[in-house]
Design a protein around this motif. Sequence first.
Motif, PDB file in Angstrom:
ATOM      1  N   ASN A 105       0.850  -1.191   0.000  1.00 47.48           N
ATOM      2  CA  ASN A 105       0.000   0.000   0.000  1.00 47.48           C
ATOM      3  C   ASN A 105       0.888   1.244   0.000  1.00 47.48           C
ATOM      4  OD1 ASN A 105       0.885   0.307   2.630  1.00 47.48           O
ATOM      5  ND2 ASN A 105      -1.073  -0.181   3.570  1.00 47.48           N
ATOM      6  N   GLU A 106       0.365   2.367   0.410  1.00 48.26           N
ATOM      7  CA  GLU A 106       1.136   3.602   0.299  1.00 48.26           C
ATOM      8  C   GLU A 106       2.237   3.724   1.348  1.00 48.26           C
ATOM      9  OE1 GLU A 106      -1.525   6.896   0.258  1.00 48.26           O
ATOM     10  OE2 GLU A 106      -2.283   6.453  -1.753  1.00 48.26           O
ATOM     11  N   VAL A 107       2.157   2.955   2.441  1.00 46.91           N
ATOM     12  CA  VAL A 107       3.119   3.138   3.532  1.00 46.91           C
ATOM     13  C   VAL A 107       3.921   1.881   3.869  1.00 46.91           C
ATOM     14  CG1 VAL A 107       1.901   5.071   4.591  1.00 46.91           C
ATOM     15  CG2 VAL A 107       1.272   2.726   5.215  1.00 46.91           C
ATOM     16  N   ILE A 108       3.388   0.691   3.599  1.00 46.64           N
ATOM     17  CA  ILE A 108       4.108  -0.539   3.946  1.00 46.64           C
ATOM     18  C   ILE A 108       4.069  -1.521   2.774  1.00 46.64           C
ATOM     19  CG2 ILE A 108       3.782  -0.413   6.439  1.00 46.64           C
ATOM     20  CD1 ILE A 108       1.433  -2.259   6.215  1.00 46.64           C
ATOM     21  N   LYS A 109       5.044  -2.409   2.774  1.00 49.99           N
ATOM     22  CA  LYS A 109       5.118  -3.489   1.801  1.00 49.99           C
ATOM     23  C   LYS A 109       5.216  -4.791   2.587  1.00 49.99           C
ATOM     24  CE  LYS A 109       7.951  -5.243  -2.021  1.00 49.99           C
ATOM     25  NZ  LYS A 109       9.166  -4.976  -2.839  1.00 49.99           N
ATOM     26  N   MET A 110       4.233  -5.694   2.383  1.00 46.74           N
ATOM     27  CA  MET A 110       4.166  -6.934   3.148  1.00 46.74           C
ATOM     28  C   MET A 110       4.276  -8.140   2.234  1.00 46.74           C
ATOM     29  SD  MET A 110       1.187  -6.107   5.937  1.00 46.74           S
ATOM     30  CE  MET A 110       0.109  -5.491   4.658  1.00 46.74           C
ATOM     31  N   LEU A 111       4.907  -9.163   2.751  1.00 46.09           N
ATOM     32  CA  LEU A 111       5.024 -10.433   2.057  1.00 46.09           C
ATOM     33  C   LEU A 111       4.308 -11.487   2.905  1.00 46.09           C
ATOM     34  CD1 LEU A 111       6.458 -11.400  -0.545  1.00 46.09           C
ATOM     35  CD2 LEU A 111       8.318 -12.218   0.902  1.00 46.09           C
ATOM     36  N   PHE A 112       3.326 -12.168   2.296  1.00 45.60           N
ATOM     37  CA  PHE A 112       2.576 -13.229   2.967  1.00 45.60           C
ATOM     38  C   PHE A 112       3.039 -14.575   2.437  1.00 45.60           C
ATOM     39  CE2 PHE A 112      -0.084  -9.514   3.340  1.00 45.60           C
ATOM     40  CZ  PHE A 112      -0.651  -9.622   4.592  1.00 45.60           C
ATOM     41  N   SER A 113       3.101 -15.566   3.321  1.00 45.12           N
ATOM     42  CA  SER A 113       3.551 -16.901   2.941  1.00 45.12           C
ATOM     43  C   SER A 113       2.426 -17.902   3.145  1.00 45.12           C
ATOM     44  CB  SER A 113       4.771 -17.309   3.775  1.00 45.12           C
ATOM     45  OG  SER A 113       5.095 -18.670   3.560  1.00 45.12           O
ATOM     46  N   SER A 114       2.303 -18.846   2.192  1.00 42.08           N
ATOM     47  CA  SER A 114       1.318 -19.912   2.347  1.00 42.08           C
ATOM     48  C   SER A 114       1.744 -20.894   3.425  1.00 42.08           C
ATOM     49  CB  SER A 114       1.130 -20.643   1.013  1.00 42.08           C
ATOM     50  OG  SER A 114       2.345 -21.272   0.606  1.00 42.08           O
ATOM     51  N   ARG A 115       3.013 -20.941   3.747  1.00 41.94           N
ATOM     52  CA  ARG A 115       3.482 -21.793   4.847  1.00 41.94           C
ATOM     53  C   ARG A 115       3.216 -21.067   6.166  1.00 41.94           C
ATOM     54  NH1 ARG A 115       8.322 -22.983   7.859  1.00 41.94           N
ATOM     55  NH2 ARG A 115       8.463 -25.218   8.284  1.00 41.94           N
ATOM     56  N   GLY A 116       2.228 -21.522   6.870  1.00 42.06           N
ATOM     57  CA  GLY A 116       1.801 -20.860   8.089  1.00 42.06           C
ATOM     58  C   GLY A 116       0.717 -19.829   7.870  1.00 42.06           C
ATOM     59  N   ASN A 172       2.304 -22.563  12.085  1.00 44.64           N
ATOM     60  CA  ASN A 172       3.508 -22.045  11.436  1.00 44.64           C
ATOM     61  C   ASN A 172       4.193 -23.111  10.585  1.00 44.64           C
ATOM     62  OD1 ASN A 172       5.513 -19.681  11.389  1.00 44.64           O
ATOM     63  ND2 ASN A 172       6.826 -21.407  11.961  1.00 44.64           N
ATOM     64  N   ASN A 173       3.929 -24.416  10.875  1.00 41.20           N
ATOM     65  CA  ASN A 173       4.597 -25.515  10.178  1.00 41.20           C
ATOM     66  C   ASN A 173       3.723 -26.174   9.120  1.00 41.20           C
ATOM     67  OD1 ASN A 173       6.815 -25.212  12.001  1.00 41.20           O
ATOM     68  ND2 ASN A 173       5.694 -26.408  13.528  1.00 41.20           N
ATOM     69  N   LEU A 174       2.551 -25.650   8.843  1.00 38.94           N
ATOM     70  CA  LEU A 174       1.623 -26.252   7.900  1.00 38.94           C
ATOM     71  C   LEU A 174       1.428 -25.355   6.683  1.00 38.94           C
ATOM     72  CD1 LEU A 174      -1.043 -27.516  10.470  1.00 38.94           C
ATOM     73  CD2 LEU A 174       0.787 -28.851   9.401  1.00 38.94           C
ATOM     74  N   TYR A 175       1.054 -25.975   5.580  1.00 38.66           N
ATOM     75  CA  TYR A 175       0.871 -25.253   4.321  1.00 38.66           C
ATOM     76  C   TYR A 175      -0.616 -24.981   4.095  1.00 38.66           C
ATOM     77  CZ  TYR A 175       5.733 -26.215   3.218  1.00 38.66           C
ATOM     78  OH  TYR A 175       7.113 -26.250   3.238  1.00 38.66           O
ATOM     79  N   PHE A 176      -0.929 -23.710   3.886  1.00 38.72           N
ATOM     80  CA  PHE A 176      -2.303 -23.263   3.670  1.00 38.72           C
ATOM     81  C   PHE A 176      -2.564 -23.114   2.170  1.00 38.72           C
ATOM     82  CE2 PHE A 176      -1.643 -22.398   8.005  1.00 38.72           C
ATOM     83  CZ  PHE A 176      -2.827 -22.052   8.626  1.00 38.72           C
ATOM     84  N   GLU A 177      -3.832 -23.122   1.833  1.00 40.22           N
ATOM     85  CA  GLU A 177      -4.248 -22.798   0.476  1.00 40.22           C
ATOM     86  C   GLU A 177      -4.708 -21.346   0.442  1.00 40.22           C
ATOM     87  OE1 GLU A 177      -6.957 -25.360  -1.431  1.00 40.22           O
ATOM     88  OE2 GLU A 177      -5.706 -27.162  -1.186  1.00 40.22           O
ATOM     89  N   THR A 178      -4.230 -20.613  -0.542  1.00 36.07           N
ATOM     90  CA  THR A 178      -4.512 -19.185  -0.652  1.00 36.07           C
ATOM     91  C   THR A 178      -5.826 -18.958  -1.389  1.00 36.07           C
ATOM     92  OG1 THR A 178      -2.133 -18.778  -0.764  1.00 36.07           O
ATOM     93  CG2 THR A 178      -3.585 -16.969  -1.389  1.00 36.07           C
ATOM     94  N   VAL A 179      -6.633 -18.073  -0.840  1.00 31.31           N
ATOM     95  CA  VAL A 179      -7.898 -17.692  -1.463  1.00 31.31           C
ATOM     96  C   VAL A 179      -7.800 -16.211  -1.794  1.00 31.31           C
ATOM     97  CG1 VAL A 179     -10.397 -17.575  -1.248  1.00 31.31           C
ATOM     98  CG2 VAL A 179      -9.134 -19.427  -0.123  1.00 31.31           C
ATOM     99  N   LEU A 180      -7.617 -15.910  -3.064  1.00 33.21           N
ATOM    100  CA  LEU A 180      -7.449 -14.533  -3.509  1.00 33.21           C
ATOM    101  C   LEU A 180      -8.753 -13.999  -4.082  1.00 33.21           C
ATOM    102  CD1 LEU A 180      -4.004 -14.807  -5.338  1.00 33.21           C
ATOM    103  CD2 LEU A 180      -4.438 -14.036  -3.020  1.00 33.21           C
ATOM    104  N   PRO A 181      -9.036 -12.722  -3.852  1.00 39.20           N
ATOM    105  CA  PRO A 181     -10.268 -12.147  -4.426  1.00 39.20           C
ATOM    106  C   PRO A 181     -10.197 -12.051  -5.935  1.00 39.20           C
ATOM    107  CG  PRO A 181      -8.920 -10.449  -3.395  1.00 39.20           C
ATOM    108  CD  PRO A 181      -8.287 -11.751  -3.048  1.00 39.20           C
ATOM    109  N   GLN A 182      -8.997 -11.878  -6.434  1.00 39.45           N
ATOM    110  CA  GLN A 182      -8.798 -11.802  -7.878  1.00 39.45           C
ATOM    111  C   GLN A 182      -7.318 -12.023  -8.149  1.00 39.45           C
ATOM    112  OE1 GLN A 182      -9.971  -7.866  -8.980  1.00 39.45           O
ATOM    113  NE2 GLN A 182      -8.253  -6.883  -7.980  1.00 39.45           N
ATOM    114  N   GLN A 183      -7.009 -12.527  -9.294  1.00 41.47           N
ATOM    115  CA  GLN A 183      -5.616 -12.773  -9.636  1.00 41.47           C
ATOM    116  C   GLN A 183      -5.004 -11.493 -10.190  1.00 41.47           C
ATOM    117  OE1 GLN A 183      -4.253 -15.591  -8.888  1.00 41.47           O
ATOM    118  NE2 GLN A 183      -2.202 -15.085  -9.604  1.00 41.47           N
ATOM    119  N   ALA A 184      -3.896 -11.078  -9.598  1.00 42.48           N
ATOM    120  CA  ALA A 184      -3.246  -9.859 -10.061  1.00 42.48           C
ATOM    121  C   ALA A 184      -2.624 -10.095 -11.424  1.00 42.48           C
ATOM    122  CB  ALA A 184      -2.183  -9.417  -9.059  1.00 42.48           C
ATOM    123  N   SER A 185      -2.555  -9.031 -12.209  1.00 42.34           N
ATOM    124  CA  SER A 185      -2.022  -9.149 -13.564  1.00 42.34           C
ATOM    125  C   SER A 185      -0.552  -9.532 -13.564  1.00 42.34           C
ATOM    126  CB  SER A 185      -2.218  -7.825 -14.313  1.00 42.34           C
ATOM    127  OG  SER A 185      -1.570  -6.771 -13.597  1.00 42.34           O
TER     128      SER A 185
END
Length: 663
Positions: A105-116, A172-185
């Motif tokens: 966003n305008e102030v922070i940059k975040m990285l999300f992981s499917s692991r955990g 933290n040790n398990l793999y999640f499935e990601t549910v995105l509202p839309q796929q980014a270009s």
Amino acid sequence: MNRNTIIGLVLIFLIFIIWAQFMPKQEKLDDQQEQTTGAAEKAVDGTINEDVERQTELPEDGTGIAVTQQEHQMDSLSEYHALQKQFGMFVNSSEGNEEFIIVENEVIKMLFSSRGGRVYSVELKDYKTYDTSRPVILFDSESNKFGYSFHSKYPLLVDTLWTLKDVELNTNNLYFETVLPQQASGGNRFELSKNDTLRLSFRLFPDQPKGSGKNDGKYLEFVYNIYGDQYMIDHTLNLVNLENIVFPQYDELFELYWQTDMKRHEKTQDQLNGTTIYFREEAGSKIEFNSLSENKNDIDTVRGNLKWISLKQRFFCSTIISKEKYFTGARISQFEEEKTEDDGYFLPTMTVKMDVLIDNVSNHSSNFSFYFGPLKYNELRSYDLGLERQIPLGWSFPYVLSWINRFAVIPVFNWLGGYGWNYGIVILVLTIMLKIVLFPIAYKTYRSTAKMRVLKPEIDEIAKKFPKKEDAMKKQQATMALYKKAGVNPMAGCVPMLLQFPILIAMFRFFPSSIELRQQPFLWANDLSSYDSIATLPFEIPYYGDHVSLFTLLMTVSTIIYTWMNNQMMSSSQQLPGMKTMMYLMPVMFLAIFNSYASGLSYYYLLANLFTFGQMFVIRRTINEEKIYQKLQENKKKPKKQSGFQKRLEEAAKKYNNPPRRK
């Protein structure tokens, strides 16, 4: 050769042919049977249930193909049972490909992981490290661990009976499935503008029978809502239809585990504004803000209701906030250990274990918020959660220090900073404004000092009359009598100085904790929130350091000059023994203390001394000491009414000088 002999030879020849054809097949079958028996013996923990034994038996037709298929089935089943002991009903989520989603966003940059399903890293876009070589990253990669601990049950067949076994897991040790509202270009990357909102979801599904699929309404879910222009993001924990699969770790509690190796972003660590864990504790209407010891290894157990817990550095923090319910307890610690990294960018390791109340695993939601951002007073205060208490503005006794900073210094400082001036100029203008406000107090102080100064010849005469040490009380009585006749209050000059003292202390807390001064240059100082250095020493001086701060040096010299001028104006008889030495020793102590402090603070004290010199010059020009002396002489002729306090003081002095004789 007769006919019987020929028939016997033919039969022997046929027997050899039949034996040669039959024996290789039998040996091959025996080898396969031995392999099957050996595979069965390799079952986990040496336990073979009856179903596995039944599957490994040789078929009646003796075909080798059936044995090979059963062997693979047995190995797969044994491996699955072994994994169940580690992951319960989440074996299929124990392995996977780690996927990353970037949200900016305008102030922070975040990285999300499917692991955990966790926040993997956070970068503050508007800030750099003290050497400007790196962006400010609050945490990243394996230096940050975040997950919920819970128990899972799995079925195990023991002695022909199915039983439920228990295993402890952490998301933290398990793999999640990601549910995105839309796929980014551009892949899994999202860029948000000011008014945008993104909902990001991670779901953890328990193992299901083959063919049933994973979308059968049983899952554990993490939901994140990220806003376009905020440091605050929302986080929700959802449990859906997980009865008999997921169990709280302790009765009705999940344990939230958060561990982070704090990264170093500043050149120096302020001893009064260091790295620690802050938390807000509530008991009914009573609210308390506490923390671990700053810059020290510490550990604590909090048993009350917690609204938020914050991993705090000097200018930045990572905070988790309970929006609806409280954390029902926590175990917190900070510990500095040896790091393998050679860049020196790490601070102590912070560990937090919090208890989260779970109402019903069939349908439960817990709502939280994360604040990843700077310790800016107005920003934190806007959330009305007391997050600003992490900034050391003098919140403890006396409260007047925080009042001065909150209602006077910070509003004026932000107002001046809004003009876009260099912050060295902002401090200059702020100092001028404070001196103007305090001018009446300074004037009264100087006038009181002038009264005692014009009486100095008479005080010296009193000192000559009582030169002996044993006459010290008589000399003091005579001096007080003189002041009384002349109408001079010797404490009149002290009270105004005491009124200025809280402001000096408030500034001492404000400047080192003001993030607005961070990396703001002025003159030779590169950063007003850190020390300025004009020379680096080849050695380190104890209690001083290995550098020379020019602002601190100038502040010390100006303080010594002010002390000398003040002593010249004061009556020497009013100085206690050793007081002069102490007054000159204090600036030298300040030189050692302030050498590694924020240069903005030393710069302010230097300006305060210089403007004090100017005030003294102006006031001295406006005060006629001859008229003051004449006024005091007229006061001596007037009758004086003795107050009750003065009467008791004189009686005590008489008893001291004329003690009763023993019979």
